[in-house]
Each structure stands twice: as C-alpha cells, then as structure tokens.
Design an enzyme around this catalytic site. Structure first.
Site, PDB file in Angstrom:
ATOM      1  CG  HIS A 135      46.094  30.653  47.817  1.00  0.00           C
ATOM      2  ND1 HIS A 135      45.653  31.869  47.341  1.00  0.00           N
ATOM      3  CD2 HIS A 135      45.391  29.707  47.144  1.00  0.00           C
ATOM      4  CE1 HIS A 135      44.731  31.673  46.411  1.00  0.00           C
ATOM      5  NE2 HIS A 135      44.546  30.375  46.273  1.00  0.00           N
ATOM      6  CE  LYS A 139      47.994  30.090  44.217  1.00  0.00           C
ATOM      7  NZ  LYS A 139      47.950  28.963  43.259  1.00  0.00           N
ATOM      8  N   GLY A 145      46.338  32.511  40.370  1.00  0.00           N
ATOM      9  CA  GLY A 145      45.653  32.527  39.079  1.00  0.00           C
ATOM     10  C   GLY A 145      44.230  33.039  39.195  1.00  0.00           C
ATOM     11  CB  THR A 146      41.626  32.617  41.822  1.00  0.00           C
ATOM     12  OG1 THR A 146      41.615  31.192  41.713  1.00  0.00           O
ATOM     13  CG2 THR A 146      40.214  33.109  42.072  1.00  0.00           C
TER      14      THR A 146
END
Length: 226
Positions: A135, A139, A145-146
């Site tokens: 990411h 972030k 979370g994914t």
C-alpha cells in the site's frame, strides 16, 4: 421513482473520502447530504441529520466512534476503515437499540473479493501460503484489513498461512496484494492491483444500496453482498 438514499461521508477530506463523495454525487439514486472531517471542522454528529447511510473512511481510532454515533442516530453505517477490533465493534453495535445496520468491508474492490474467494477454493488443495500486501505510505495499519481477512478465510478453509504477512509501504502504491500457494514442484499465485481509488467505488455504492436490508445487523465482507 424512489427517494434517493441520503448519504454522509466521514473522512470526506481524505483521498478515499473525496472519491466516495464524488461517487455518491454521481449516483442517480443517492444524494450527498453531509461531509464530516476534522479538516472541515465537522463531525459525524454535526452532519448526520436526516441521513440514511454514513460511509466511513477515517482512521482506526476514529471509525468505531463514528459508527456508534451513526447507529445510535438510526443511520446505517458502511465502513471501509480498518485496523480496529471488529469483534469489539460488533458487540457494541449489537448492544445498541434500534434497527440501524453496520456493514464493514476490508476491501471494496470486487476484484479483491474474488481473489479472496479463489484463495478459499485453493487452500484445501495447496495449503502452504504466503501473503504479501503493498500500500501507499499514507496507510496507517499493517498488515492491511484485506490481508488479515484473506488469511482468516484461508485458515478457515484449511490453509496454513505463514507468519508474518509481509507488508510494504511505499509512495506511488495504491492497494495491491499477492497470495502465493506452494506445492510439490509448483506454485500458484493470485494478484490483485488497485491502481486507482475509483476501483473501490462500485463496491461502496453496492454496500450503500444494500446495508438497509442486511440479514443481520453487523456483516463483514463484500462477498456477502455479491
């Protein structure tokens, strides 16, 4: 024609929040009625008014409070923020009175959801797995979370996710994840790349349309709506 769904966006001054505001404004069946963000000197309680749904793209610290403010006001919550305790939030939401629902998605990109669903199918046959998620440097939580949701689904399907999940944070990235399964003499990799935040918006709008009719008051995962 049915009345438009009245939506407020929390975290409206952030990158995802701004994109969500634009998506809601561009949807024929929705109306953007409020923007909440510290940068705008507005909170959820300031703008929630007669809204039907709140969309939250804030921070791990702010999101649970925003959700409870919405739920207690009778406003459904669609949550894209990650990095907080979902079990704790679920328990708190279920203790509230009223009928407002909460929907949480670690990732609103339909391709990412399909990656997770495919991982569930592969895991029983090639159980050794590594997850790498990448990411942008903005972030705040790691792993994403994914990635945590993918690992949970793989474990439930009989896979063995190696620890730790590998997290990369660099400028220029948006949201990317690779799941690699290893077997005797072979590997199988699935990769999903979101190269623009617009990739999340069809999932966000789908959740806004369906959150009022969830089978339970608290639901996790876009796959539950597809």
């Amino acid at each position: 024609m049915a009345d438009p769904i009245k939506v407020v966006v929390s975290g409206a001054a952030g990158r995802m929040g701004e994109t969500a505001c634009g998506a809601v404004e561009g949807a024929d069946d929705m109306e953007l009625v409020g923007r909440a963000d510290p940068a705008l000197d507005t909170s959820v309680s300031d703008v929630i008014g007669d809204a039907d749904v709140m969309v939250d793209f804030t921070t791990p610290d702010a999101a649970p409070t925003n959700v409870l403010d919405a739920i207690e006001a009778g406003v459904h919550a669609v949550v894209g923020s990650t990095g907080f305790d979902l079990d704790e939030l679920k328990a708190t939401v279920l203790r509230t009175d009223g009928k407002a629902n909460c929907f949480v998605a670690p990732n609103f990109a339909i391709g990412a959801v399909l990656m997770m669903e495919a991982s569930k199918l592969i895991a029983p046959h090639m159980p050794e797995v590594e997850i790498i998620e990448l990411h942008g440097d903005h972030k705040k939580d790691a792993p994403s979370g994914t990635a945590k949701r993918t690992a949970e689904l793989i474990r439930d399907a009989g896979g063995n996710v190696h620890e730790p999940i590998h997290s990369v944070r660099l400028p220029g990235l948006v949201a990317h994840q690779e799941v690699t399964f290893g077997g005797e003499g072979q590997t199988l990799s699935i990769r999903h790349d979101s190269v623009d935040r617009s990739s999340f918006m069809p999932g966000v709008l789908l959740a806004v349309r369906k959150v009022r009719d969830l089978p339970e008051r608290f639901v996790i995962g876009l796959e539950e709506l597809l």
